[in-house]
Design an enzyme around this catalytic site. Structure first.
Site, PDB file in Angstrom:
ATOM      1  N   TYR A 155      42.702  18.641 -15.936  1.00  0.00           N
ATOM      2  CA  TYR A 155      44.062  18.143 -15.806  1.00  0.00           C
ATOM      3  C   TYR A 155      45.354  18.594 -16.728  1.00  0.00           C
ATOM      4  O   TYR A 155      46.183  18.921 -16.529  1.00  0.00           O
ATOM      5  CB  TYR A 155      43.969  16.854 -15.428  1.00  0.00           C
ATOM      6  CG  TYR A 155      45.275  16.139 -14.865  1.00  0.00           C
ATOM      7  CD1 TYR A 155      45.799  16.168 -13.546  1.00  0.00           C
ATOM      8  CD2 TYR A 155      45.944  15.187 -15.762  1.00  0.00           C
ATOM      9  CE1 TYR A 155      46.866  15.391 -13.188  1.00  0.00           C
ATOM     10  CE2 TYR A 155      47.067  14.673 -15.315  1.00  0.00           C
ATOM     11  CZ  TYR A 155      47.480  14.584 -14.173  1.00  0.00           C
ATOM     12  OH  TYR A 155      48.510  14.036 -13.675  1.00  0.00           O
ATOM     13  N   LYS A 159      48.439  20.885 -16.237  1.00  0.00           N
ATOM     14  CA  LYS A 159      49.739  20.141 -16.564  1.00  0.00           C
ATOM     15  C   LYS A 159      50.341  21.266 -17.464  1.00  0.00           C
ATOM     16  O   LYS A 159      51.765  21.155 -17.439  1.00  0.00           O
ATOM     17  CB  LYS A 159      49.609  18.822 -16.743  1.00  0.00           C
ATOM     18  CG  LYS A 159      49.216  17.903 -15.313  1.00  0.00           C
ATOM     19  CD  LYS A 159      50.313  17.862 -14.508  1.00  0.00           C
ATOM     20  CE  LYS A 159      49.841  17.118 -13.317  1.00  0.00           C
ATOM     21  NZ  LYS A 159      50.731  17.457 -12.243  1.00  0.00           N
TER      22      LYS A 159
HETATM   23  P1  NAP Z   1      48.532   9.791  -6.056  1.00  0.00           P
HETATM   24  O1  NAP Z   1      49.126   8.435  -5.834  1.00  0.00           O
HETATM   25  O2  NAP Z   1      47.152  10.131  -6.376  1.00  0.00           O
HETATM   26  O3  NAP Z   1      49.004  10.723  -4.727  1.00  0.00           O
HETATM   27  C1  NAP Z   1      48.844  12.117  -4.688  1.00  0.00           C
HETATM   28  C2  NAP Z   1      49.694  12.974  -3.945  1.00  0.00           C
HETATM   29  O4  NAP Z   1      49.399  14.280  -3.973  1.00  0.00           O
HETATM   30  C3  NAP Z   1      49.129  12.269  -2.394  1.00  0.00           C
HETATM   31  O5  NAP Z   1      50.489  12.192  -2.008  1.00  0.00           O
HETATM   32  C4  NAP Z   1      48.416  13.330  -1.914  1.00  0.00           C
HETATM   33  O6  NAP Z   1      48.719  13.511  -0.456  1.00  0.00           O
HETATM   34  C5  NAP Z   1      49.134  14.861  -2.599  1.00  0.00           C
HETATM   35  N1  NAP Z   1      48.270  15.709  -2.568  1.00  0.00           N
HETATM   36  C6  NAP Z   1      46.940  16.008  -3.422  1.00  0.00           C
HETATM   37  N2  NAP Z   1      46.348  17.046  -2.836  1.00  0.00           N
HETATM   38  C7  NAP Z   1      47.255  17.581  -2.045  1.00  0.00           C
HETATM   39  C8  NAP Z   1      47.226  18.855  -1.530  1.00  0.00           C
HETATM   40  N3  NAP Z   1      46.243  19.816  -1.397  1.00  0.00           N
HETATM   41  N4  NAP Z   1      48.111  19.209  -0.501  1.00  0.00           N
HETATM   42  C9  NAP Z   1      49.151  18.392  -0.561  1.00  0.00           C
HETATM   43  N5  NAP Z   1      49.635  17.088  -0.964  1.00  0.00           N
HETATM   44  C10 NAP Z   1      48.255  16.932  -1.694  1.00  0.00           C
HETATM   45  O7  NAP Z   1      49.326  10.438  -7.189  1.00  0.00           O
HETATM   46  P2  NAP Z   1      50.615  10.132  -8.071  1.00  0.00           P
HETATM   47  O8  NAP Z   1      50.248   9.050  -9.314  1.00  0.00           O
HETATM   48  O9  NAP Z   1      51.770   9.568  -7.259  1.00  0.00           O
HETATM   49  O10 NAP Z   1      51.057  11.558  -8.780  1.00  0.00           O
HETATM   50  C11 NAP Z   1      51.917  12.326  -8.444  1.00  0.00           C
HETATM   51  C12 NAP Z   1      52.110  13.464  -9.165  1.00  0.00           C
HETATM   52  O11 NAP Z   1      52.602  13.027 -10.599  1.00  0.00           O
HETATM   53  C13 NAP Z   1      50.909  14.427  -9.580  1.00  0.00           C
HETATM   54  O12 NAP Z   1      51.151  15.623  -9.822  1.00  0.00           O
HETATM   55  C14 NAP Z   1      50.305  13.417 -10.866  1.00  0.00           C
HETATM   56  O13 NAP Z   1      49.499  14.481 -11.685  1.00  0.00           O
HETATM   57  C15 NAP Z   1      51.730  13.159 -11.611  1.00  0.00           C
HETATM   58  N6  NAP Z   1      51.519  12.252 -12.594  1.00  0.00           N
HETATM   59  C16 NAP Z   1      50.980  10.988 -12.377  1.00  0.00           C
HETATM   60  C17 NAP Z   1      50.738  10.080 -13.260  1.00  0.00           C
HETATM   61  C18 NAP Z   1      50.543   8.721 -13.035  1.00  0.00           C
HETATM   62  O14 NAP Z   1      50.243   7.998 -13.856  1.00  0.00           O
HETATM   63  N7  NAP Z   1      50.301   8.442 -11.647  1.00  0.00           N
HETATM   64  C19 NAP Z   1      51.345  10.486 -14.668  1.00  0.00           C
HETATM   65  C20 NAP Z   1      51.779  11.597 -14.734  1.00  0.00           C
HETATM   66  C21 NAP Z   1      51.923  12.431 -13.845  1.00  0.00           C
HETATM   67  P3  NAP Z   1      47.875  12.998   0.599  1.00  0.00           P
HETATM   68  O15 NAP Z   1      47.758  11.510   0.431  1.00  0.00           O
HETATM   69  O16 NAP Z   1      48.644  13.120   2.030  1.00  0.00           O
HETATM   70  O17 NAP Z   1      46.418  13.580   0.813  1.00  0.00           O
END
Ligand code: NAP
Length: 247
Positions: A155, A159
């Site tokens: 990851y 990133k």
């Molecule tokens: P999350 O709650 O786990 O949700 C992941 C999202 O990505 C879901 O909407 C999922 O869609 C979608 N997804 C995964 N694989 C996919 C694919 N092959 N095609 C289309 N959509 C896909 O994640 P989140 O925390 O909201 O994170 C969103 C972004 O922010 C990510 O890039 C993550 O790395 C980044 N981020 C998160 C955090 C954190 O602490 N949460 C921190 C830094 C960065 P479905 O549900 O429809 O499958």
């Protein structure tokens, strides 16, 4: 409203940070393409919220790892709203384990969604962004791309890769007046964070100077700013939102 009539595609927008971004842009008057892979019901409910609050929206199913599906999403976006102004590459996954136990499959899955998905979507919407008046590419990276994190070699590598990609696209887009930027959230309260064990979460929060995890809205507000015409002179940057974790 800041986003009146602008058309925005948000990947992974059925839930989590992506949904927060979609609803925030919608409230500002945007036409939003709410991309999802499996969260159909929740993507539809995001669209209803957006329509209720002053924007317009369609839900569009596409797995970002499949460029044919992403191209079909572009058709749907064009049929509904015309050309796209803003692409937010938000879809992302983790497959955490310490490196000694990490399989090539764990590595490939994370690269395929986080970097491959960004490639497919940027490739597909590049001409739209280039031709838009003040087009915007916004990539959701992570503090982990800068600092690394135990159990997240795959990851962190993906990133970090987003930073170099974004800077390069920023250089290539610049002469047309469009921009590309990254947002690097710290630990944000979504399903992704819920999967982290309680004792690890306590340890993380004790290292955040502001003393709390980010809320989805903290990240969505930054994306809204970058997506708007107010950010015209910012390109190739990484905007950190991590409560001071890197101080
Ligand atoms: P999350 O709650 O786990 O949700 C992941 C999202 O990505 C879901 O909407 C999922 O869609 C979608 N997804 C995964 N694989 C996919 C694919 N092959 N095609 C289309 N959509 C896909 O994640 P989140 O925390 O909201 O994170 C969103 C972004 O922010 C990510 O890039 C993550 O790395 C980044 N981020 C998160 C955090 C954190 O602490 N949460 C921190 C830094 C960065 P479905 O549900 O429809 O499958």
């Amino acid at each position: 409203m800041h986003m009146d009539g602008r058309t925005c595609v948000i990947t992974g927008a059925g839930r989590g940070i992506g949904r927060g971004i979609a609803e925030h842009l919608g409230r500002e008057g945007a036409n939003v393409v709410v991309n999802y892979r499996s969260s159909a019901e929740s993507a539809e409910s995001a669209c209803e919220t957006i329509r209720r609050e002053g924007g317009d929206a369609i839900a569009s199913q596409a797995d970002v790892t499949d460029i044919v599906e992403v191209e079909a999403m572009r058709e749907e976006a064009h049929d509904a709203f015309g050309s796209v102004d803003v692409l937010v590459n938000n879809a992302g996954i983790t497959k955490d384990t310490r490196f000694v136990k990490m399989s090539r499959e764990d590595w490939d899955m994370v690269m395929d969604v986080n970097l491959g998905g960004m490639f497919n979507c940027t490739k597909t919407f590049y001409d739209d962004i280039w031709e838009a008046k003040e087009g915007r590419l916004i990539n959701i990276s992570s503090i982990v791309g800068k600092q690394g994190n135990f159990g997240q070699a795959n990851y962190a590598a993906a990133k970090a890769g987003m930073f170099g990609f974004t800077r390069t696209i920023a250089i290539e887009l610049a002469s047309g007046g469009s921009t590309a930027n990254c947002v690097a959230p710290g630990f944000t309260r979504t399903d992704m964070l819920e999967s982290v064990p309680e004792d690890v979460k306590e340890r993380i929060v004790s290292q955040i100077p502001l003393g709390r995890f980010a809320e989805i809205e903290d990240i969505a507000a930054i994306v809204r700013f970058l997506a708007s015409e107010q950010s015209s002179y910012i390109t190739g940057e990484v905007i950190d939102a991590n409560g001071g974790m890197d101080l």
